[in-house]
Design a protein around this motif. Structure first.
Motif, PDB file in Angstrom:
ATOM      1  N   TYR A  94      10.106  -8.075  31.029  1.00 13.74           N
ATOM      2  CA  TYR A  94       9.515  -6.541  30.980  1.00 13.74           C
ATOM      3  C   TYR A  94      10.647  -5.737  30.399  1.00 13.74           C
ATOM      4  O   TYR A  94      11.873  -5.968  30.611  1.00 13.74           O
ATOM      5  CB  TYR A  94       9.422  -5.976  32.417  1.00 13.74           C
ATOM      6  N   CYS A  95      10.211  -4.868  29.359  1.00 15.26           N
ATOM      7  CA  CYS A  95      11.084  -3.824  28.860  1.00 15.26           C
ATOM      8  C   CYS A  95      10.962  -2.620  29.691  1.00 15.26           C
ATOM      9  O   CYS A  95       9.887  -2.345  30.094  1.00 15.26           O
ATOM     10  CB  CYS A  95      10.762  -3.517  27.354  1.00 15.26           C
ATOM     11  N   GLN A  96      12.040  -1.788  29.529  1.00 11.31           N
ATOM     12  CA  GLN A  96      11.995  -0.598  30.472  1.00 11.31           C
ATOM     13  C   GLN A  96      12.801   0.316  29.564  1.00 11.31           C
ATOM     14  O   GLN A  96      14.046   0.177  29.320  1.00 11.31           O
ATOM     15  CB  GLN A  96      12.511  -0.743  31.911  1.00 11.31           C
ATOM     16  N   ALA A  97      12.066   1.572  29.230  1.00  9.03           N
ATOM     17  CA  ALA A  97      12.959   2.248  28.725  1.00  9.03           C
ATOM     18  C   ALA A  97      13.220   3.832  29.685  1.00  9.03           C
ATOM     19  O   ALA A  97      12.398   4.391  30.042  1.00  9.03           O
ATOM     20  CB  ALA A  97      12.255   3.022  27.373  1.00  9.03           C
ATOM     21  N   GLY A 102      10.582  12.523  22.010  1.00 12.92           N
ATOM     22  CA  GLY A 102       9.650  12.822  20.935  1.00 12.92           C
ATOM     23  C   GLY A 102       9.887  14.375  20.535  1.00 12.92           C
ATOM     24  O   GLY A 102       9.346  15.086  21.120  1.00 12.92           O
ATOM     25  N   GLY A 103      10.838  14.418  19.711  1.00 15.00           N
ATOM     26  CA  GLY A 103      11.116  15.725  19.207  1.00 15.00           C
ATOM     27  C   GLY A 103      11.852  16.620  20.594  1.00 15.00           C
ATOM     28  O   GLY A 103      12.992  15.963  21.098  1.00 15.00           O
ATOM     29  N   SER A 104      11.352  17.615  20.877  1.00 14.18           N
ATOM     30  CA  SER A 104      11.882  18.419  21.969  1.00 14.18           C
ATOM     31  C   SER A 104      11.284  17.768  23.501  1.00 14.18           C
ATOM     32  O   SER A 104      11.642  18.429  24.385  1.00 14.18           O
ATOM     33  CB  SER A 104      11.793  19.781  21.836  1.00 14.18           C
ATOM     34  N   THR A 105      10.355  17.107  23.394  1.00  8.76           N
ATOM     35  CA  THR A 105       9.963  16.458  24.629  1.00  8.76           C
ATOM     36  C   THR A 105      10.516  15.042  25.145  1.00  8.76           C
ATOM     37  O   THR A 105      10.827  14.181  24.141  1.00  8.76           O
ATOM     38  CB  THR A 105       8.320  16.350  24.280  1.00  8.76           C
ATOM     39  N   TYR A 106      10.743  15.003  26.244  1.00  5.36           N
ATOM     40  CA  TYR A 106      11.424  13.706  26.928  1.00  5.36           C
ATOM     41  C   TYR A 106      10.296  13.029  27.800  1.00  5.36           C
ATOM     42  O   TYR A 106       9.642  13.780  28.321  1.00  5.36           O
ATOM     43  CB  TYR A 106      12.828  14.091  27.724  1.00  5.36           C
ATOM     44  N   TYR A 107      10.426  11.712  27.740  1.00  3.82           N
ATOM     45  CA  TYR A 107       9.466  10.978  28.686  1.00  3.82           C
ATOM     46  C   TYR A 107      10.620   9.847  29.431  1.00  3.82           C
ATOM     47  O   TYR A 107      11.076   9.275  28.709  1.00  3.82           O
ATOM     48  CB  TYR A 107       8.480  10.207  27.961  1.00  3.82           C
ATOM     49  N   TYR A 108      10.638   9.783  30.711  1.00  5.20           N
ATOM     50  CA  TYR A 108      11.169   9.131  31.383  1.00  5.20           C
ATOM     51  C   TYR A 108      10.460   7.926  32.097  1.00  5.20           C
ATOM     52  O   TYR A 108       9.394   7.986  32.535  1.00  5.20           O
ATOM     53  CB  TYR A 108      11.786   9.981  32.738  1.00  5.20           C
ATOM     54  N   ASP A 109      11.241   6.699  32.246  1.00  7.29           N
ATOM     55  CA  ASP A 109      10.963   5.599  32.925  1.00  7.29           C
ATOM     56  C   ASP A 109       9.867   4.993  32.574  1.00  7.29           C
ATOM     57  O   ASP A 109       9.009   5.141  33.287  1.00  7.29           O
ATOM     58  CB  ASP A 109      11.123   5.941  34.312  1.00  7.29           C
ATOM     59  N   TYR A 110       9.636   4.581  31.336  1.00  6.61           N
ATOM     60  CA  TYR A 110       8.482   3.717  31.047  1.00  6.61           C
ATOM     61  C   TYR A 110       8.609   2.414  30.937  1.00  6.61           C
ATOM     62  O   TYR A 110       9.711   1.639  30.442  1.00  6.61           O
ATOM     63  CB  TYR A 110       8.091   4.008  29.517  1.00  6.61           C
ATOM     64  N   TRP A 111       7.862   1.623  31.172  1.00  6.99           N
ATOM     65  CA  TRP A 111       7.636   0.003  31.254  1.00  6.99           C
ATOM     66  C   TRP A 111       6.446  -0.791  30.694  1.00  6.99           C
ATOM     67  O   TRP A 111       5.601  -0.329  30.268  1.00  6.99           O
ATOM     68  CB  TRP A 111       7.465  -0.660  32.651  1.00  6.99           C
ATOM     69  N   GLY A 112       6.944  -1.955  29.998  1.00 12.03           N
ATOM     70  CA  GLY A 112       6.161  -2.347  29.146  1.00 12.03           C
ATOM     71  C   GLY A 112       4.992  -3.144  30.209  1.00 12.03           C
ATOM     72  O   GLY A 112       5.504  -3.348  31.219  1.00 12.03           O
ATOM     73  N   GLN A 113       4.074  -4.065  29.590  1.00  9.20           N
ATOM     74  CA  GLN A 113       3.107  -4.613  30.553  1.00  9.20           C
ATOM     75  C   GLN A 113       3.589  -5.958  30.964  1.00  9.20           C
ATOM     76  O   GLN A 113       3.024  -6.474  31.883  1.00  9.20           O
ATOM     77  CB  GLN A 113       1.722  -4.785  29.623  1.00  9.20           C
ATOM     78  N   GLY A 114       4.707  -6.688  30.072  1.00  9.05           N
ATOM     79  CA  GLY A 114       5.210  -7.694  30.634  1.00  9.05           C
ATOM     80  C   GLY A 114       4.669  -8.900  29.623  1.00  9.05           C
ATOM     81  O   GLY A 114       3.449  -8.772  29.325  1.00  9.05           O
TER      82      GLY A 114
END
Length: 121
Positions: A94-97, A102-114
């Motif tokens: 699994y990857c995890q970010a 995205g510019g001034s927008t931040y997205y937290y703790d996303y996971w790939g599908q495996g």
């Protein structure tokens, strides 16, 4: 919609190589840092490797010298190159970010599908 999409798993013989990819969908998005985890049946999820926002890398002792994490210059795809694969590397990866920008927008703790990696003769 922000998604992490993985690819590159499969069946490989012991000693073989694979390269996993993890890309972020959506325009104008960049991966700040990325971790790769793996999980085998009956075992806890294990941190395998990571790359920081300034491209420092770290690895579990079990994969040092065999696995390499890298990213594209555009910072929207991260790779895990695996060589000298062993049967004990068999797992779902699994990857995890922790952070996607995205510019001034931040997205937290996303996971790939495996993606399944199987090392077997």
């Amino acid at each position: 919609q922000v998604q992490l999409v993985e690819s590159g798993g499969g069946l490989v013989q012991p000693g073989g190589s694979l390269r996993l990819s993890c890309g972020v969908s959506g325009r104008g998005l960049s991966i700040d840092a990325m971790n790769w985890y793996r999980q085998s049946p009956g075992k806890v999820r294990e941190l395998v490797a990571g790359i920081s926002s300034d491209d420092r890398t770290n690895y579990a002792e079990s994969v040092k010298g065999r696995f390499t994490v890298s990213r594209e210059n555009a910072r929207n795809t991260v790779y895990l190159s695996m060589t000298g694969l062993k049967p004990e590397d068999t797992a779902v990866y699994y990857c995890q970010a922790p952070l996607i920008k995205g510019g001034s927008t931040y997205y937290y703790d996303y996971w790939g599908q495996g993606t399944q990696v199987t090392v077997s003769s």
